[in-house]
Design an enzyme around this catalytic site. Structure first.
Site, short mmCIF file in Angstrom:
data_model
loop_
_atom_site.label_atom_id
_atom_site.label_comp_id
_atom_site.label_asym_id
_atom_site.label_seq_id
_atom_site.Cartn_x
_atom_site.Cartn_y
_atom_site.Cartn_z
N SER A 1 44.52 40.54 44.24
CA SER A 1 43.57 39.83 43.56
C SER A 1 43.18 38.71 44.51
CB SER A 1 44.10 39.14 42.07
OG SER A 1 43.13 38.29 41.81
N TYR B 1 49.74 33.41 36.89
CA TYR B 1 48.87 34.55 37.39
C TYR B 1 48.65 34.59 39.02
CZ TYR B 1 45.57 38.20 38.17
OH TYR B 1 44.91 39.60 38.49
#
Length: 253
Positions: free
Chosen positions: A148, A161
């Site tokens: 990501s 995250y």
């Protein structure tokens, strides 16, 4: 088949985790459309898996599915055995199963942190461990890790995250050096920006959900990420696409 041109996906066995929706489902459709034999895995949404298998088969593709909990090593090893029994040794391992839960540190959302560690860290490690012996024995194969842009820059309410995605960047580069170079195994990573997969609605923390929904306004379709996966995997054995970052044009980070 020549290894210097043409379709390098035809007949390849491609395992995709988190395949029942979002980027995983889009990737499964795209690979199957190019002749790969796709093996779909997900932990919960077995209806979604079975619907997707039917859809792919109805359009002339080759697909099967197995319910798999990537947080359990024995389950992931079972997935590799299932894939090999169905279609043959695994050529592509697409590590996609992930969990994105936003919260601020002051929320002390330890349960959410643990869930992300189990899926985003252990899930990837389990898949790599399960697929590596066969790839090393054959001196070929391709491991593609979905990361990501959160593994490049930390945003608000995404500390844990982001940390899991920095972890994926670290293991991918280590795999490239330690496994890719001596054994001829291709190692790739794709880091999407905000993709419209329904993720924002799954955030349970109230403040985190607001931040997530604001981020999602400029999101792009999962098919765009699937196109990047196809590009990375559809390469001859002597070429590795190491790192692709794909953003919505209007995303500023």
């Amino acid at each position: 088949m020549s290894d210097s041109h043409g379709n390098h996906l035809q007949g390849r066995v491609s395992v995709i985790t988190g395949a029942s929706s979002g980027i995983g489902a889009a990737t499964a459709r795209a690979l199957a459309a190019r002749g790969a034999h796709v093996v779909l895995a997900a932990r919960k949404n077995t209806d979604g898996l079975n619907t997707l298998v039917t859809e792919i088969r109805d359009t002339g593709g080759t697909a099967t599915a197995r319910r798999t909990d990537v947080t359990r090593l024995d389950d992931v090893e079972g997935l590799m055995e299932f894939a090999a029994a169905e279609y043959g040794p695994v050529d592509h391992m697409v590590d996609n199963a992930g969990l994105m839960l936003f919260s601020k540190w002051s929320d002390r959302a330890v349960d959410d942190w643990d869930k992300m560690i189990d899926t985003n860290l252990r899930g990837y490690l389990h898949a790599i461990s399960a697929v590596l012996p066969g790839m090393i024995a054959r001196q070929s194969g391709h491991i593609l890790n979905l990361s990501s842009v959160a593994g490049i820059r930390v945003g608000g309410a995404s500390g844990v995250y982001s940390a899991t995605k920095f972890f994926i960047r670290g293991i991918t580069d280590s795999l490239r050096q330690e496994v890719g170079v001596p054994h001829g195994i291709q190692i790739s990573m794709i880091s999407p920006g905000v993709i419209d997969t329904g993720w924002a609605d799954k955030v349970t923390d109230t403040d985190g959900r607001t931040i997530a929904q604001d981020l999602n306004e400029d999101a792009i379709h999962p098919d765009r990420v699937a196109d990047a996966v196809v590009y990375a995997l559809d390469q001859p054995a002597d070429v590795t696409v190491n790192d692709i970052v794909i953003h919505p044009t209007r995303q500023d980070w």
